[in-house]
Design a protein around this motif. Structure first.
Motif, short mmCIF file in Angstrom:
data_model
loop_
_atom_site.label_atom_id
_atom_site.label_comp_id
_atom_site.label_asym_id
_atom_site.label_seq_id
_atom_site.Cartn_x
_atom_site.Cartn_y
_atom_site.Cartn_z
N HIS A 147 -2.28 5.55 3.51
CA HIS A 147 -3.07 4.90 2.46
C HIS A 147 -4.51 4.62 2.91
CE1 HIS A 147 -4.09 2.16 -0.77
NE2 HIS A 147 -2.98 2.53 -1.38
N PRO A 148 -5.52 4.92 2.08
CA PRO A 148 -6.92 4.73 2.48
C PRO A 148 -7.34 3.27 2.64
CG PRO A 148 -6.80 5.42 0.18
CD PRO A 148 -5.41 5.52 0.74
N LEU A 187 0.90 -1.13 0.00
CA LEU A 187 0.00 0.00 0.00
C LEU A 187 0.95 1.19 0.00
CD1 LEU A 187 -2.61 -1.14 2.68
CD2 LEU A 187 -2.80 -1.26 0.18
N ALA A 188 1.16 1.76 -1.16
CA ALA A 188 2.23 2.73 -1.37
C ALA A 188 1.71 4.16 -1.41
CB ALA A 188 2.96 2.40 -2.67
N GLU A 189 2.66 5.09 -1.19
CA GLU A 189 2.34 6.51 -1.26
C GLU A 189 3.58 7.29 -1.66
OE1 GLU A 189 1.10 7.17 2.79
OE2 GLU A 189 3.10 7.80 3.40
N GLU A 203 2.22 12.91 -3.79
CA GLU A 203 0.98 13.30 -4.45
C GLU A 203 -0.20 12.35 -4.25
OE1 GLU A 203 3.88 13.15 -6.74
OE2 GLU A 203 4.34 15.13 -5.95
N THR A 204 0.06 11.04 -4.11
CA THR A 204 -1.05 10.09 -4.16
C THR A 204 -0.74 8.80 -3.42
OG1 THR A 204 -2.62 9.08 -5.71
CG2 THR A 204 -0.29 9.02 -6.34
N GLU A 205 -1.76 7.96 -3.32
CA GLU A 205 -1.63 6.62 -2.75
C GLU A 205 -2.02 5.62 -3.83
OE1 GLU A 205 -4.02 8.80 -1.23
OE2 GLU A 205 -2.43 9.72 -0.06
#
Length: 112
Positions: free
Chosen positions: A87-88, A59-61, A64-66
């Motif tokens: 991460h959501p 579960l990467a980030e 800017e984003t996940e």
């Protein structure tokens, strides 16, 4: 080289990529490469890792984003930041963050 299937990192551990600016928490491990040939061939040849090593689902980030990443063991390092991952999807795989160990507790395992 180690025997294929002997993972250096564990589920719940936070790692960072050796070359690219992202980090994440491991939620699954493949003992050897287990993705598509299309995925494999999309990696520039001079950067392709060996297939006979563990590959990790993260579960990467990044800044800017996940997202979800699939990374070879040779390209991972322990993340020393001490920061949890944002991460959501964390709650789908983990019960919580253990700040003293800097790891996440996988769902369904006893908590000590």
């Amino acid at each position: 080289m180690r025997n294929p299937g002997t993972a250096k990192f564990a589920i719940g551990q936070i790692v960072r990529h050796r070359l690219f600016p992202f980090r994440g928490v491991i939620f699954d491990v493949d003992p050897v490469f287990n993705n598509t040939e299309e995925w494999w061939n999309a990696i520039p040849e001079h950067m392709r890792p060996h297939k006979d090593q563990p590959f990790y689902h993260l579960l990467a980030e990044n800044d800017e984003t996940e997202y979800v990443a699939y990374v070879s063991e040779q390209n991972l390092l322990v993340d020393e930041s001490g920061e949890p991952v944002r991460h959501p999807q964390l709650r789908e795989y983990f019960d919580g963050y253990d700040s003293s160990k800097r790891t996440y507790r996988p769902r369904g395992r006893p908590h000590h």
